[in-house]
Design a protein around this motif. Structure first.
Motif, PDB file in Angstrom:
ATOM      1  N   LEU A 215       6.433  26.979  -3.886  1.00 29.42           N
ATOM      2  CA  LEU A 215       5.666  27.868  -3.006  1.00 29.42           C
ATOM      3  C   LEU A 215       6.377  28.003  -1.655  1.00 29.42           C
ATOM      4  N   ASP A 216       6.848  26.889  -1.137  1.00 24.10           N
ATOM      5  CA  ASP A 216       7.597  26.863   0.123  1.00 24.10           C
ATOM      6  C   ASP A 216       8.784  27.831   0.040  1.00 24.10           C
ATOM      7  N   LYS A 217       9.498  27.785  -1.085  1.00 26.53           N
ATOM      8  CA  LYS A 217      10.679  28.626  -1.289  1.00 26.53           C
ATOM      9  C   LYS A 217      10.285  30.105  -1.350  1.00 26.53           C
TER      10      LYS A 217
ATOM     11  N   PHE B 256      -1.585  23.117  -1.895  1.00 23.71           N
ATOM     12  CA  PHE B 256      -0.311  23.780  -2.221  1.00 23.71           C
ATOM     13  C   PHE B 256      -0.157  23.892  -3.734  1.00 23.71           C
ATOM     14  N   ASP B 257      -0.474  22.815  -4.442  1.00 24.57           N
ATOM     15  CA  ASP B 257      -0.309  22.821  -5.905  1.00 24.57           C
ATOM     16  C   ASP B 257      -1.253  23.812  -6.570  1.00 24.57           C
ATOM     17  N   LYS B 258      -2.503  23.888  -6.068  1.00 23.63           N
ATOM     18  CA  LYS B 258      -3.476  24.804  -6.681  1.00 23.63           C
ATOM     19  C   LYS B 258      -3.099  26.258  -6.430  1.00 23.63           C
TER      20      LYS B 258
ATOM     21  N   SER C 188       0.205  14.339   1.593  1.00 18.91           N
ATOM     22  CA  SER C 188       0.761  14.181   0.248  1.00 18.91           C
ATOM     23  C   SER C 188      -0.132  14.899  -0.751  1.00 18.91           C
ATOM     24  N   GLY C 189       0.133  14.647  -2.027  1.00 21.97           N
ATOM     25  CA  GLY C 189      -0.688  15.271  -3.060  1.00 21.97           C
ATOM     26  C   GLY C 189      -2.091  14.677  -3.107  1.00 21.97           C
ATOM     27  N   GLY C 190      -2.249  13.474  -2.577  1.00 19.06           N
ATOM     28  CA  GLY C 190      -3.554  12.813  -2.640  1.00 19.06           C
ATOM     29  C   GLY C 190      -4.189  12.562  -1.282  1.00 19.06           C
TER      30      GLY C 190
ATOM     31  N   GLY D  48       3.696  22.645  -7.688  1.00 23.18           N
ATOM     32  CA  GLY D  48       4.372  23.834  -7.177  1.00 23.18           C
ATOM     33  C   GLY D  48       4.577  23.909  -5.673  1.00 23.18           C
ATOM     34  N   GLY D  49       4.319  22.818  -4.942  1.00 25.06           N
ATOM     35  CA  GLY D  49       4.458  22.853  -3.476  1.00 25.06           C
ATOM     36  C   GLY D  49       5.830  23.324  -3.021  1.00 25.06           C
ATOM     37  N   ALA D  50       6.867  22.735  -3.602  1.00 18.18           N
ATOM     38  CA  ALA D  50       8.229  23.085  -3.183  1.00 18.18           C
ATOM     39  C   ALA D  50       8.567  24.534  -3.562  1.00 18.18           C
TER      40      ALA D  50
ATOM     41  N   ALA E 169       8.054  17.575   3.320  1.00 15.53           N
ATOM     42  CA  ALA E 169       9.249  18.329   2.917  1.00 15.53           C
ATOM     43  C   ALA E 169       9.092  19.816   3.230  1.00 15.53           C
ATOM     44  N   ASN E 170       7.894  20.243   3.609  1.00 10.16           N
ATOM     45  CA  ASN E 170       7.643  21.677   3.817  1.00 10.16           C
ATOM     46  C   ASN E 170       8.415  22.233   5.018  1.00 10.16           C
ATOM     47  N   SER E 171       9.131  23.323   4.791  1.00 12.28           N
ATOM     48  CA  SER E 171      10.025  23.850   5.833  1.00 12.28           C
ATOM     49  C   SER E 171       9.260  24.373   7.043  1.00 12.28           C
TER      50      SER E 171
ATOM     51  N   ASN F 128       0.865  -1.182   0.000  1.00 13.86           N
ATOM     52  CA  ASN F 128       0.000   0.000   0.000  1.00 13.86           C
ATOM     53  C   ASN F 128       0.906   1.239   0.000  1.00 13.86           C
ATOM     54  N   HIS F 129       0.695   2.125  -0.961  1.00 15.06           N
ATOM     55  CA  HIS F 129       1.538   3.319  -1.101  1.00 15.06           C
ATOM     56  C   HIS F 129       1.603   4.142   0.200  1.00 15.06           C
ATOM     57  N   LEU F 130       0.471   4.228   0.899  1.00 19.41           N
ATOM     58  CA  LEU F 130       0.436   5.012   2.143  1.00 19.41           C
ATOM     59  C   LEU F 130       1.273   4.345   3.230  1.00 19.41           C
TER      60      LEU F 130
ATOM     61  N   GLY G   2       3.821   2.730   2.571  1.00 25.94           N
ATOM     62  CA  GLY G   2       5.171   3.080   2.136  1.00 25.94           C
ATOM     63  C   GLY G   2       5.603   4.411   2.741  1.00 25.94           C
ATOM     64  N   HIS G   3       4.724   5.419   2.668  1.00 26.29           N
ATOM     65  CA  HIS G   3       5.074   6.722   3.262  1.00 26.29           C
ATOM     66  C   HIS G   3       5.340   6.581   4.769  1.00 26.29           C
ATOM     67  N   LEU G   4       4.534   5.766   5.446  1.00 28.16           N
ATOM     68  CA  LEU G   4       4.752   5.527   6.880  1.00 28.16           C
ATOM     69  C   LEU G   4       6.122   4.886   7.117  1.00 28.16           C
TER      70      LEU G   4
ATOM     71  N   GLY H  11       4.893  11.702   3.572  1.00 22.98           N
ATOM     72  CA  GLY H  11       4.277  12.201   2.333  1.00 22.98           C
ATOM     73  C   GLY H  11       5.002  13.449   1.849  1.00 22.98           C
ATOM     74  N   GLY H  12       4.734  13.843   0.605  1.00 27.47           N
ATOM     75  CA  GLY H  12       5.457  14.936  -0.029  1.00 27.47           C
ATOM     76  C   GLY H  12       5.475  16.243   0.745  1.00 27.47           C
ATOM     77  N   VAL H  13       4.359  16.586   1.417  1.00 34.78           N
ATOM     78  CA  VAL H  13       4.284  17.862   2.139  1.00 34.78           C
ATOM     79  C   VAL H  13       5.154  17.833   3.410  1.00 34.78           C
TER      80      VAL H  13
ATOM     81  N   THR I 236       8.972  12.636  -0.709  1.00 35.83           N
ATOM     82  CA  THR I 236       8.145  12.496  -1.920  1.00 35.83           C
ATOM     83  C   THR I 236       8.275  11.050  -2.429  1.00 35.83           C
ATOM     84  N   ASP I 237       7.450  10.703  -3.418  1.00 30.23           N
ATOM     85  CA  ASP I 237       7.345   9.310  -3.829  1.00 30.23           C
ATOM     86  C   ASP I 237       8.689   8.701  -4.228  1.00 30.23           C
ATOM     87  N   ASN I 238       8.977   7.545  -3.660  1.00 32.06           N
ATOM     88  CA  ASN I 238      10.240   6.852  -3.924  1.00 32.06           C
ATOM     89  C   ASN I 238      10.077   5.369  -3.644  1.00 32.06           C
TER      90      ASN I 238
ATOM     91  N   ALA J  33      -3.767  18.295   1.436  1.00 29.85           N
ATOM     92  CA  ALA J  33      -2.905  19.454   1.700  1.00 29.85           C
ATOM     93  C   ALA J  33      -2.005  19.753   0.492  1.00 29.85           C
ATOM     94  N   GLY J  34      -1.401  18.706  -0.073  1.00 26.03           N
ATOM     95  CA  GLY J  34      -0.500  18.902  -1.225  1.00 26.03           C
ATOM     96  C   GLY J  34      -1.244  19.472  -2.423  1.00 26.03           C
ATOM     97  N   GLU J  35      -2.494  19.014  -2.575  1.00 18.41           N
ATOM     98  CA  GLU J  35      -3.327  19.505  -3.672  1.00 18.41           C
ATOM     99  C   GLU J  35      -3.554  21.019  -3.511  1.00 18.41           C
TER     100      GLU J  35
HETATM  101  O1  KG4 Z   1       3.882  12.016  -1.619  1.00 14.72           O
HETATM  102  P1  KG4 Z   1       3.981  12.738  -2.898  1.00 14.72           P
HETATM  103  O2  KG4 Z   1       5.296  12.738  -3.621  1.00 14.72           O
HETATM  104  O3  KG4 Z   1       2.946  12.200  -3.931  1.00 14.72           O
HETATM  105  C1  KG4 Z   1       1.704  11.714  -3.543  1.00 14.72           C
HETATM  106  O4  KG4 Z   1       1.641  10.553  -3.085  1.00 14.72           O
HETATM  107  O5  KG4 Z   1       0.750  12.511  -3.668  1.00 14.72           O
HETATM  108  O6  KG4 Z   1       3.512  14.242  -2.616  1.00 14.72           O
HETATM  109  C2  KG4 Z   1       3.544  15.210  -3.610  1.00 14.72           C
HETATM  110  C3  KG4 Z   1       2.988  16.505  -3.041  1.00 14.72           C
HETATM  111  C4  KG4 Z   1       2.733  17.553  -4.119  1.00 14.72           C
HETATM  112  O7  KG4 Z   1       1.442  18.081  -3.909  1.00 14.72           O
HETATM  113  C5  KG4 Z   1       3.830  18.583  -3.858  1.00 14.72           C
HETATM  114  O8  KG4 Z   1       3.489  19.891  -4.269  1.00 14.72           O
HETATM  115  C6  KG4 Z   1       3.965  18.491  -2.363  1.00 14.72           C
HETATM  116  O9  KG4 Z   1       3.901  17.095  -2.105  1.00 14.72           O
HETATM  117  N1  KG4 Z   1       5.229  19.065  -1.865  1.00 14.72           N
HETATM  118  C7  KG4 Z   1       5.288  20.115  -1.023  1.00 14.72           C
HETATM  119  C8  KG4 Z   1       6.665  20.388  -0.815  1.00 14.72           C
HETATM  120  N2  KG4 Z   1       7.391  19.481  -1.533  1.00 14.72           N
HETATM  121  C9  KG4 Z   1       6.491  18.670  -2.159  1.00 14.72           C
HETATM  122  N3  KG4 Z   1       4.317  20.852  -0.446  1.00 14.72           N
HETATM  123  C10 KG4 Z   1       4.694  21.850   0.362  1.00 14.72           C
HETATM  124  N4  KG4 Z   1       5.984  22.170   0.614  1.00 14.72           N
HETATM  125  C11 KG4 Z   1       6.997  21.473   0.055  1.00 14.72           C
HETATM  126  N5  KG4 Z   1       8.264  21.804   0.328  1.00 14.72           N
END
Ligand code: KG4
Ligand code: ZN
Length: 332
Positions: free
Chosen positions: A182-184, A165-167, A135-137, A178-180, A271-273, A109-111, A113-115, A267-269, A299-301, A161-163
């Motif tokens: 936007l963070d910058k 940030f992206d929007k 994450s993005g989802g 654009g999450g990363a 990474a948010n500072s 399960n991908h989730l 995986g994040h755990l 999850g990807g978010v 982020t996904d790996n 939350a990631g969605e």
């Molecule tokens: O976990 P992930 O790689 O993919 C999913 O499983 O969804 O998460 C990707 C999400 C994207 O929405 C991306 O914009 C967000 O993580 N993300 C961030 C940052 N780096 C990646 N959001 C906020 N701040 C960041 N630094």
């Protein structure tokens, strides 16, 4: 034991080799740049890209790890949640490899995986802990009792939350995803410039991001072109503050409530500072630890998938080769 992990649930083609669920021997990640011009992931295009790159990425992962296929003791691949076409590419490749070489196989399960990214990064993480999956989802608070033993305390009612940030990043012209970026940009802005709504009063551990996203869009529409240009960093910082404050407030409350001493972000978010700094600070104030994975495991790996597969194999044994892709696979 050496585990080969494969991740293709969305727009990253990734293959990794992980030893004993603790040591990353290689973790090759290819982010598909092609989607940028569409402003979002196009599933069919993603499937084709995975098909083109899965074999070279697999070879590179073996090369970089210094391991041969004969030494691999377990193959793990993401089965869901995610996009069905992309999932099928990685899953089918993994199953073919496992079947032809008679290597045990575990669908992941991908989730989970994040755990597992946190278990991989922090070997002293307590078995019983709380994790915020952002994450993005997905956006959810999960109480972890052990491998495969999860209780979801709350999740988002609408956008992840990631969605959000992206929007908002898209509204501010920062591209996709654009999450990363936007963070910058937010680091140069004033988080107190504008107070965007924080959806904290809704049910205890539920989250909601659609109102915040709309509030930012309306605010941007109300500005002249000059004012928008002048305040782009301030808007980014103010949005980020609103998005992160809610995550931090609810996570700290849940950690106190559930009486856990370790809290992880995954999850990807993760990474948010601001999220990393603020959650660490607030949890430290109540005597709790805040742990998050290094950037490349946020982020996904595939390393996180290999680790999750290994833990699952230790507890439940091998999975079935008939495992199919499940786009809406639940964590519990
Ligand atoms: O976990 P992930 O790689 O993919 C999913 O499983 O969804 O998460 C990707 C999400 C994207 O929405 C991306 O914009 C967000 O993580 N993300 C961030 C940052 N780096 C990646 N959001 C906020 N701040 C960041 N630094
Ligand atoms: Zn993910």
């Amino acid at each position: 034991m050496l585990t080969l992990g494969i991740e293709t649930s969305c727009d990253e083609t990734s293959v990794a080799v992980v030893e004993d669920g603790r040591t990353v021997r290689s973790n090759v990640i290819l982010s598909q740049a092609i989607h940028t011009k569409f402003g979002g992931v196009v599933p069919e295009v993603a499937s084709r890209e995975h098909l083109k790159t899965i074999v070279p990425i697999y070879r590179q992962a073996l090369d970089e790890s210094g391991v041969t296929l004969e030494q691999i003791g377990l193959v793990a691949a993401t089965m869901g949640p995610g996009l069905v076409g992309p999932l099928l590419v990685g899953l089918s490749f993994a199953k073919g490899l496992a079947y032809s070489r008679q290597i045990p196989f575990v669908p992941v399960n991908h989730l989970e995986g994040h755990l597992a990214a946190n278990m991989l990064a922090h070997h002293d993480l307590k078995t019983h802990h709380l994790t915020l999956v952002v994450s993005g989802g997905h956006t959810m608070l999960v109480e972890v009792f052990g491998v495969g033993e999860y209780s979801i305390l709350g999740k988002t009612r609408d956008d992840a939350a990631g969605e959000a940030f992206d929007k908002v990043a898209k509204i501010l012209g920062l591209g996709y995803p654009g999450g990363a970026a936007l963070d910058k940009l937010a680091r140069q802005g004033n988080p107190a410039y504008f107070r965007f709504p924080r959806a904290v009063r809704s049910e205890e551990y539920q989250f909601s991001y659609s109102g915040l996203k709309t509030a930012v869009a309306l605010h941007v529409q109300s500005l002249s072109a000059e004012a928008l240009e002048k305040h782009r960093a301030d808007i980014a910082a103010s949005f980020q503050a609103a998005a992160v404050d809610v995550l931090v407030e609810k996570t700290v409350a849940a950690a106190n409530d559930r009486n856990v001493s370790d809290v992880t972000i995954s999850g990807g978010v993760a990474a948010n500072s601001r999220l990393r700094a603020l959650l660490s600070e607030k949890l430290a104030q109540v005597g709790k630890r805040c742990l998050f994975p290094p950037m490349d495991l946020c982020t996904d790996n595939a390393a996180m998938i290999a680790a999750a597969g290994y833990y699952r194999y230790q507890k439940f044994g091998a999975g079935e080769l008939v495992a199919n892709a499940v786009p809406y696979l639940a964590l519990e």
